[in-house]
Every structure is written in structure tokens, then in C-alpha cells.
Design an enzyme around this catalytic site. Structure first.
Site, short mmCIF file in Angstrom:
data_model
loop_
_atom_site.label_atom_id
_atom_site.label_comp_id
_atom_site.label_asym_id
_atom_site.label_seq_id
_atom_site.Cartn_x
_atom_site.Cartn_y
_atom_site.Cartn_z
N TYR A 1 0.83 -1.21 0.00
CA TYR A 1 0.00 0.00 0.00
C TYR A 1 0.86 1.26 0.00
O TYR A 1 0.45 2.30 -0.52
CB TYR A 1 -0.95 -0.01 1.19
CG TYR A 1 -2.13 -0.94 1.00
CD1 TYR A 1 -3.31 -0.50 0.44
CD2 TYR A 1 -2.04 -2.29 1.39
CE1 TYR A 1 -4.38 -1.35 0.25
CE2 TYR A 1 -3.11 -3.14 1.21
CZ TYR A 1 -4.28 -2.67 0.64
OH TYR A 1 -5.34 -3.53 0.45
N GLU B 1 -7.65 -7.83 5.26
CA GLU B 1 -6.77 -8.84 4.68
C GLU B 1 -5.98 -9.57 5.76
O GLU B 1 -5.75 -10.78 5.66
CB GLU B 1 -5.85 -8.18 3.65
CG GLU B 1 -6.63 -7.73 2.41
CD GLU B 1 -6.05 -6.52 1.69
OE1 GLU B 1 -4.83 -6.25 1.87
OE2 GLU B 1 -6.80 -5.83 0.98
N TYR C 1 -13.51 -18.66 -5.04
CA TYR C 1 -12.62 -18.76 -6.19
C TYR C 1 -11.18 -18.94 -5.71
O TYR C 1 -10.86 -18.73 -4.53
CB TYR C 1 -12.72 -17.51 -7.08
CG TYR C 1 -12.50 -16.20 -6.34
CD1 TYR C 1 -11.23 -15.74 -6.04
CD2 TYR C 1 -13.58 -15.43 -5.93
CE1 TYR C 1 -11.03 -14.55 -5.35
CE2 TYR C 1 -13.40 -14.24 -5.24
CZ TYR C 1 -12.12 -13.80 -4.96
OH TYR C 1 -11.93 -12.63 -4.27
N ARG D 1 -4.78 -15.10 -12.47
CA ARG D 1 -6.20 -14.88 -12.71
C ARG D 1 -7.01 -15.65 -11.66
O ARG D 1 -6.54 -16.63 -11.10
CB ARG D 1 -6.62 -15.35 -14.10
CG ARG D 1 -5.88 -14.69 -15.24
CD ARG D 1 -6.18 -13.22 -15.41
NE ARG D 1 -5.53 -12.67 -16.59
CZ ARG D 1 -4.30 -12.15 -16.60
NH1 ARG D 1 -3.60 -12.10 -15.48
NH2 ARG D 1 -3.77 -11.67 -17.73
N TYR E 1 -10.40 -17.96 -10.73
CA TYR E 1 -11.38 -18.86 -11.32
C TYR E 1 -12.23 -19.47 -10.21
O TYR E 1 -11.71 -19.91 -9.17
CB TYR E 1 -10.70 -19.97 -12.13
CG TYR E 1 -9.87 -19.44 -13.27
CD1 TYR E 1 -10.49 -18.86 -14.38
CD2 TYR E 1 -8.48 -19.47 -13.24
CE1 TYR E 1 -9.74 -18.34 -15.43
CE2 TYR E 1 -7.72 -18.96 -14.29
CZ TYR E 1 -8.36 -18.40 -15.38
OH TYR E 1 -7.61 -17.88 -16.41
N SER E 2 -13.54 -19.53 -10.44
CA SER E 2 -14.46 -20.05 -9.43
C SER E 2 -14.34 -21.57 -9.31
O SER E 2 -14.15 -22.27 -10.31
CB SER E 2 -15.90 -19.69 -9.79
OG SER E 2 -16.11 -18.30 -9.74
N GLY F 1 -20.28 -17.21 -16.07
CA GLY F 1 -20.79 -16.92 -14.73
C GLY F 1 -21.51 -18.09 -14.09
O GLY F 1 -21.84 -18.06 -12.91
N PHE G 1 -16.95 -10.99 -12.99
CA PHE G 1 -15.67 -11.49 -13.49
C PHE G 1 -14.95 -10.36 -14.20
O PHE G 1 -14.61 -10.44 -15.38
CB PHE G 1 -15.89 -12.67 -14.42
CG PHE G 1 -16.34 -13.93 -13.72
CD1 PHE G 1 -16.25 -14.04 -12.35
CD2 PHE G 1 -16.84 -15.00 -14.43
CE1 PHE G 1 -16.66 -15.20 -11.69
CE2 PHE G 1 -17.24 -16.17 -13.79
CZ PHE G 1 -17.14 -16.26 -12.41
#
Length: 409
Positions: A109, A152, A202, A217, A219-220, A289, A401
Site C-alpha cells: 500500500y 486482509e 474462487y 487470474r 477462477y471459481s 458466470g 468477473f
């Protein structure tokens, strides 16, 4: 995976700071796209490894990530000075889960702060960004950043890992090429806190591309419960409308085979599915989706749920409908489930509706929990239709997505 307590958004702007933000928000808002474009250019020039190994190069090329950051900050700032605006908790929760799945840590950050504020000064000019203006916007930035850092931190603690240590080396155990063109990948590995997995989550997948870049990336997950194996589906993204083809999705479709090793994160995601199945459920999706919805259906079937389940899906045609056969099997395996499908083409697909999804003639259980996943335009259109039907917005939970978390805030 979700945190056990709500996000505490710090409203600690003193009156002088709040006045400055109110006065300068229109100017910052009018220039925010230029500011964030300048910011990313600065940051990637100073830290090129972030673009190669963390940020989505496709989204950067299209400007999607820049717009997402810009609107998120503007939305947060507006809420700080106008408490009557919707609370940004959902916006922050989506961003925090995404960050945790990427292994973002608190020190990063400061990197963003350095280059973002340099960009603000360059775009607006030092005569505009006075010490008072810089101080007020600095307070906004760190209010948002500290809220995300705290979220987080809690997500990492709940996962039983050190901050940022979410990736494991995983071996591909199975690959299935779906008739729609999607690719179903199963991987085996050891994931901490696997028992806490929830439907609708995901994983982040990191692969090394031919140019040596490590791109990530999300992905569910489309299966439920196996502590040692995770399964997700990938739909290759073709080049379209001047946008490049998906780097990672195309590589996975062309290259990934059983026995290959890739980086896979712990599961994350903030869809509220803790108590799913205790009452009626409506699952609404378009295109790829469908993946988190199939994951939810797997969960309901695995627990022999007897609640009412209405599954609504839109696609271009039967040939492009991902995981179509499995969706039908899951619905048939639930005694209280029904499936309605819309295809924009062809007009004569038996047992389906033609055109875009239109909920006008669909009998909706208004007291159900609604889950929606698809493109930005699809999600927005469905939310509008549900509101027109009298569905309480608090019952509608959405997944995008795309790096557009702010549009759902």
C-alpha cells in the site's frame, strides 16, 4: 471464507479535511482517469515486476484496472464526507478478498501511495495540490488502505497462513474439455483451512507465460468439499472489439495438461453462502458466470438440500453454454430445483426461452437468497429487473468477473 465481524470504516476526517474533500472531489473526479493512468505508468516504470508478475496485463491494456481503482477511491471518498450514501462495506469486502487471493501485503500500500500521490500532483498541478489538499487526500487514502489491510490481515489469520503466503504448488490431476470450449481443471495440493471452504469461492491461478511473466487470474470453484483437490473451469477469452485475447485463459486451454505444476491460492470470496440451503435459493448466471452457481449446486446436492432452488441461466446457444450437462444433472438431483434457460440464438432450442434473460414471466420466491454472476451489463440488468419485481436488494448477492467491484457498491 468471510470475516466474523463487519468492516469498521473510519470516519475520522476532521471538519477541515472533510471541507477540502468536498471542495476538491469534483476536480479529482473529473481527472481521475488521467490520474490513475499516470499512476500506473509511474508505478510500472519504477516497479516493472508488478506488471509482469502481479497485475493483469490485459486489464491494464484495456484500461479496466485504472477505471476500477479510480471509481473505488472516488466512491470511498464521497462516502466519508456524506454518510447518507450507501455504506462501502461490500465494495471493500470484494476488494479485500481479491487482494488476499493475490497475496497482497500491507507494505504494498505504501508503493501505491507513493506513485498515486505523485500522479495527483503532476495531473492537477502543485498550485492546486496544496499542502492542505494533499493532507486531506492522504487521510482518505490511508483510511481506505487501513480498512483493507485490517480485513486482509484477518483473512490471512482465518486461513492459518502468514500474510501473503496463500499460494501452493499444485499438480494438475485431470483436464476435461467441455463442448462449450471451456476447460475444466482439477489440481491436487495441500491447502490450509480446507475444511472452511464455502460454496461460491474462487482461487487465484498463477502461470508462467512464454515471455517469462507470471500472470495471475481468478477462477471459481465448481466442486465441493474435497480437501486435497480443487476443480475450476476456464473459458478462453477470444480477442474482440480491439481487446486482446485472454493471456492466461488461452495458455491454459492450449498448454495445460495433467502432470503440469501451477501455483494455486487458497480459496477466497465473499459471497454470503454460510447458511445457504436453509431457505429458498435463486441462482442467476450468464456465460461462464455459471461456474460459482454450479459450485453452489454441488454444495446443495452434496448436503441433500430440500429447499426450493430456482436456477436461471442465459447464453448465446446450447453450444456455448458452459457445463450445461452438469448443470442439468445437478438440478435434476435436487428435489426442489427448477431450471430455466434463455438462448439469444437459435430461436428453436427445445425447452428454452428465446432472447435475453427476461424475468417478467418467472415466478420468483421473493423471500429467497439471490445470487447473480456474469458480465457487468448482465449483473446490472438483472439487479434492475429484480428490484422492479420487488426483491429486497439486501437479498441480492453479486459476483463480477471483471475488476469492477465499485459498480456493485
Amino acid at each position: 471464507m468471510s470475516t466474523s465481524s463487519p468492516l469498521a470504516v473510519d470516519r475520522g476526517l476532521d471538519p477541515a479535511h472533510a471541507d477540502v474533500i468536498r471542495a476538491t472531489l469534483p476536480l479529482v473526479g473529473a481527472n481521475i482517469d488521467t490520474i490513475t493512468t499516470n499512476f500506473y505508468a509511474r508505478m510500472f516504470e519504477a516497479r516493472p515486476e508488478l506488471l509482469r508478475n502481479l497485475f493483469n496485463r490485459g486489464n491494464q491494456a484495456q484500461g479496466a484496472q485504472q477505471r476500477a481503482l479510480a471509481a473505488s477511491i472516488a466512491t470511498y471518498a464521497a462516502h466519508l464526507v456524506d454518510p447518507d450514501l450507501p455504506h462501502p462495506e461490500q465494495l471493500l469486502s470484494r476488494i479485500g478478498h481479491k487482494h488476499a487471493s493475490l497475496g497482497i501485503t500491507a507494505d504494498q500500500y505504501s508503493i501505491v501511495h507513493e506513485h498515486l500521490f505523485a500522479a495527483i500532483v503532476e495531473v492537477l498541478g502543485a498550485e492546486t495540490v496544496t499542502a492542505d489538499v494533499a493532507e486531506a487526500w492522504d487521510r482518505v487514502y490511508w483510511s481506505m488502505a487501513d480498512t483493507l489491510i485490517d480485513l486482509e490481515r484477518r483473512l490471512y489469520e482465518e486461513s492459518g497462513v502468514e500474510a501473503g503466503q496463500v499460494f501452493h504448488r499444485a499438480t494438475v490431476t485431470k483436464r476435461v474439455d467441455d463442448p462449450s470450449g471451456a476447460v475444466v481443471i482439477s489440481v491436487a495440493g495441500h491447502w490450509a483451512a480446507a475444511s472452511s471452504r464455502q460454496p461460491g469461492q474462487y482461487v487465484s491461478v498463477g502461470v508462467t507465460l512464454p515471455d517469462g511473466a507470471r500472470q495471475i487470474r481468478q477462477y471459481s470453484l465448481i466442486t465441493d468439499g474435497d480437501a486435497e483437490e480443487l476443480t475450476f473451469a476456464v473459458k478462453p477469452v477470444a480477442a474482440s472489439g480491439g481487446c486482446p485475447a485472454g493471456e492466461v485463459s488461452s495458455w491454459i486451454a492450449m498448454c495445460l495438461r495433467p502432470g503440469d505444476v501451477i501455483d494455486v491460492s487458497l480459496p477466497f470470496g465473499d459471497l454470503p453462502t454460510d447458511e445457504i440451503g436453509s431457505g429458498p435459493v435463486v441462482l442467476i448466471s450468464a456465460g461462464i458466470g455459471i461456474t460459482p452457481m454450479n459450485g453452489i449446486l454441488e454444495h446443495l446436492r452434496g448436503r441433500a438440500a430440500r429447499c426450493e432452488v430456482l436456477v436461471l441461466h442465459a447464453d448465446r446457444s446450447p453450444a456455448t453454454h458452459p457445463l450445461r450437462e452438469r448443470q442439468r444433472q445437478l438440478v435434476d438431483g435436487l428435489p426442489g430445483a427448477d431450471l430455466e434457460v434463455w438462448y439469444s440464438e437459435p430461436e428453436d432450442a427445445p425447452g428454452t426461452r428465446h432472447g435475453l434473460m427476461d424475468l417478467t414471466g418467472v415466478e420468483l420466491p421473493l423471500h429467497a437468497s439471490f445470487y447473480v454472476c456474469g458480465s457487468n451489463g448482465f449483473v446490472q440488468a438483472v439487479r434492475t429487473q429484480l428490484a422492479e419485481r420487488g426483491v429486497d436488494p439486501a437479498r441480492v448477492h453479486c459476483e463480477l468477473f471483471a475488476p469492477d467491484e465499485w459498480v456493485l457498491g
